[in-house]
Structure formats: C-alpha cells, structure tokens
Design an enzyme around this catalytic site. Structure first.
Site, PDB file in Angstrom:
ATOM      1  N   GLU A 104      49.983  44.791  70.915  1.00  0.00           N
ATOM      2  CA  GLU A 104      48.525  44.902  71.033  1.00  0.00           C
ATOM      3  C   GLU A 104      47.849  43.779  70.255  1.00  0.00           C
ATOM      4  O   GLU A 104      48.508  43.014  69.545  1.00  0.00           O
ATOM      5  CB  GLU A 104      48.047  46.233  70.405  1.00  0.00           C
ATOM      6  N   ASN A 115      42.972  51.557  66.978  1.00  0.00           N
ATOM      7  CA  ASN A 115      43.515  50.872  68.147  1.00  0.00           C
ATOM      8  C   ASN A 115      42.829  49.510  68.215  1.00  0.00           C
ATOM      9  O   ASN A 115      42.656  48.851  67.188  1.00  0.00           O
ATOM     10  CB  ASN A 115      43.352  51.732  69.402  1.00  0.00           C
ATOM     11  N   ASP A 152      42.570  48.363  79.635  1.00  0.00           N
ATOM     12  CA  ASP A 152      43.045  48.370  78.254  1.00  0.00           C
ATOM     13  C   ASP A 152      42.367  47.237  77.479  1.00  0.00           C
ATOM     14  O   ASP A 152      41.137  47.201  77.392  1.00  0.00           O
ATOM     15  CB  ASP A 152      44.580  48.304  78.285  1.00  0.00           C
ATOM     16  N   ARG A 176      44.061  57.320  64.807  1.00  0.00           N
ATOM     17  CA  ARG A 176      44.594  56.038  64.338  1.00  0.00           C
ATOM     18  C   ARG A 176      43.695  54.926  64.882  1.00  0.00           C
ATOM     19  O   ARG A 176      42.919  55.142  65.812  1.00  0.00           O
ATOM     20  CB  ARG A 176      46.030  55.822  64.815  1.00  0.00           C
ATOM     21  N   ASN A 232      39.422  50.974  73.198  1.00  0.00           N
ATOM     22  CA  ASN A 232      40.183  49.837  73.669  1.00  0.00           C
ATOM     23  C   ASN A 232      39.392  48.546  73.693  1.00  0.00           C
ATOM     24  O   ASN A 232      38.576  48.310  72.798  1.00  0.00           O
ATOM     25  CB  ASN A 232      40.871  50.183  74.995  1.00  0.00           C
TER      26      ASN A 232
HETATM   27  C1  BGC Z   1      46.865  52.348  73.367  1.00  0.00           C
HETATM   28  C2  BGC Z   1      47.846  53.307  73.950  1.00  0.00           C
HETATM   29  C3  BGC Z   1      47.231  53.954  75.176  1.00  0.00           C
HETATM   30  C4  BGC Z   1      46.787  52.905  76.138  1.00  0.00           C
HETATM   31  C5  BGC Z   1      46.098  53.477  77.346  1.00  0.00           C
HETATM   32  C6  BGC Z   1      46.512  51.352  74.415  1.00  0.00           C
HETATM   33  O1  BGC Z   1      45.599  50.420  73.901  1.00  0.00           O
HETATM   34  O2  BGC Z   1      47.360  51.694  72.211  1.00  0.00           O
HETATM   35  O3  BGC Z   1      48.200  54.256  72.975  1.00  0.00           O
HETATM   36  O4  BGC Z   1      48.128  54.847  75.801  1.00  0.00           O
HETATM   37  O5  BGC Z   1      45.911  51.999  75.492  1.00  0.00           O
HETATM   38  O6  BGC Z   1      45.446  52.518  78.112  1.00  0.00           O
HETATM   39 CA    CA Z   2      44.726  47.826  73.966  1.00  0.00          CA
END
Ligand code: BGC
Ligand code: CA
Length: 296
Positions: A16, A105, A201, A103, A151
């Site tokens: 990521e 992201n 994402d 958490r 995201n």
């Molecule tokens: C997250 C994952 C999630 C996914 C879904 C990612 O950015 O880290 O945990 O399942 O996005 O799109």
């Molecule tokens: Ca992501």
C-alpha cells in the site's frame, strides 16, 4: 503501448501507500500487515524493507527530512536509515468503538503539506473509520466520519478539488478543496463503480487532471475523467488485489502500482497470481502530479 513490469517481486501481504521522494528518486511504500516500510531504488532495482513498530497505513516524505508514517500508536516520524521511529500525535485515541477495532489505511500529503490519513475497522464492516488532517503544527482535524474502508485520496492539478474513496461506497467522491484553510466541502460522486468492477482503492492524479484508481478484486488500474465519470484507459495488473498507485521517476511518468496477497489461499495465489504482493511499474505518456511532502 508500454508494458507493465514487476519491479520488486517481494510478496508483500498488504502492499500500500506508494509515495515518490523526488529528492532521493526513491519510491517508498508499505506492507500494512507485514509491518514494514519499503524503499525501492529504480537506479539499482533494489527494494529494501525495514520493520516498524506497528501496522503502517501509509508513508510520506517529510520536508525537514526523513519520512512520516501512520502506525497503530499514531502518526510518527521515521528515519529509514536507522529505523528510528517517534510518535508525533495520535489522531484516533477515542474512536467510536475503541481504537483497537480500527487501523490506519491510505493517506498522503496535500499540496500545502498537510498529512491526510484515514482509519477503518479491522473487520472492514462497520462505518467507524474517519479521515483526519494533521497540519504542520501537528494539530489534528477530523475531516470525515462514518468511513468504512478509508482509501485513496488525491488533489487536482489546480488544487481546487480533492478526490476521496471509501471502498465500501464503490465510487469516487469529489470535494471543493480550499488550499489555504485545508477545508473540503460539497461532496459529490464523480465515478461510479459497476457491481462487477471490484472495489476502488488507492488513487492518484495526472497533469491533465485525470484520476488513476487501483481496483481491488478486479485485476486493474483505471484512468477516469472526473468531469464525465468516463473510463479512459485500463491497465491490466496480473494480481487480483491492486491496492494503490503513484507517479514517480525523473519525469513523473512512471506509474507505480502496489498489490496485495492478503486473505487469499496459497494454492489460489500460486495458480493464478504467483507475484501477488509485488510492486509493478508502467511508463505512461502523461506525467503525474508530484508526491507532496509533510511540512511539519
Ligand atoms: C485495504 C484492505 C481492503 C481493501 C478494499 C485496502 O486499501 O488495505 O484492507 O480490503 O482496501 O478495497
Ligand atoms: Ca489502498
């Protein structure tokens, strides 16, 4: 058409947060579940990883030197050479259902050097995440609540729009963005993802104002026009879970793509996507927007 290359076959669990550091010409990225921060050097082709004390949601370069990351205990400075990591602030000490359920992201810095970072429930079900803005003085501002899977985020080249993704909503939102105050307003949907299109994402923007979205569960990254919602280009990725993308390289024409192997059976991965979790790159004709640095 240029081809997609696998540049670091490192089998991350949840790759990521790619961020390009123009000063060192290095692509930093994270493995959230692997609890590592990676530095990929395109000049040598070497990817180095260091362990950090918690799950890093993302990484960004810092104007004063070094990096900034968001780990379980909060937003922290990171010296990649020594591994020294120091907590600077904790945006989420009192999350709705207690922080252990959440958490960090995706996150990144805005064009004025503020660090935006999202949280989400570990179970990825309840809308108990939020989007925070950490300013240069380390003050924390809650910008959005009710987020399920925090995201991608990116800003338009004219700095007047911010785009944001809650993957669970299956769309890309745009906001009016005020660079002076760091505020957002007037949320609307600019891209709708079809039911079979996977989950939007990570995201970035190019110099023509088009947005690039990594699709989790759909083996691709797409370029969209936020003014019309149309898809302009699709880059096939040989991994099901494309998680984020970022422009790098000397002319910002290399699109780096992180991927994930998380929550997949080893047999399925071996049979269908042996390089899941790797870092990919493709050279593109239109340069991207730069990775902004944290000014704090
Ligand atoms: C997250 C994952 C999630 C996914 C879904 C990612 O950015 O880290 O945990 O399942 O996005 O799109
Ligand atoms: Ca992501």
């Amino acid at each position: 058409m240029n081809t997609l290359e696998l540049v670091a076959d490192v089998h991350s669990i949840l790759g990521e947060g790619p961020a390009w550091d123009a000063d060192s010409q290095t692509l930093y990225w994270v493995d959230i579940y692997g609890q590592t921060v990676h530095a990929f050097d395109p000049a040598t082709g070497v990817d180095r990883a260091i362990s950090v004390p918690g799950r890093p949601g993302t990484v960004a370069p810092r104007a004063s030197g070094g990096l900034i990351i968001a780990i379980d205990d909060g937003v922290a400075s990171l010296d990649f050479a020594t591994g020294a990591c120091e907590i600077l602030c904790q945006p989420e000490p009192h999350a709705p259902a207690g922080r252990p359920r959440n958490r960090f992201n995706d996150g990144k810095c805005d064009p004025a050097g503020r660090f935006w970072i999202g949280t989400m429930e570990n179970a990825e079900q309840a809308p108990v995440g939020a989007l925070y803005r950490v300013d240069a003085d380390l003050s924390v501002h809650t910008m959005l609540t009710g987020i399920t899977i925090a995201n991608g985020l990116t800003w338009s080249p004219d700095h007047r729009s911010m785009y944001y993704i809650d993957s669970a909503a299956k769309c890309v939102w745009a906001f009016d963005y005020d660079i002076d105050s760091g505020t957002i307003a007037n949320r609307r949907t600019v891209v709708e993802v079809p039911p079979d299109g996977g989950f939007p994402d990570g995201m970035t923007c190019d110099a023509e104002g088009m947005i690039w979205v990594a699709y989790w569960g759909a083996w691709c990254v797409k370029r969209h026009d936020p003014a019309t919602g149309r898809t302009l280009q699709t880059i096939d990725v040989p991994v099901e879970q494309a998680s984020a993308c970022c422009f790098g390289g000397p002319d910002l024409q290399d699109l780096y793509i992180t991927t994930a192997s998380a929550r997949q059976q080893p047999d399925h991965l071996a049979a269908t996507q042996p390089h899941a979790g790797g870092l990919y790159r493709i050279h593109l004709p239109t340069p991207g927007c730069e990775t902004w640095k944290f000014e704090g």
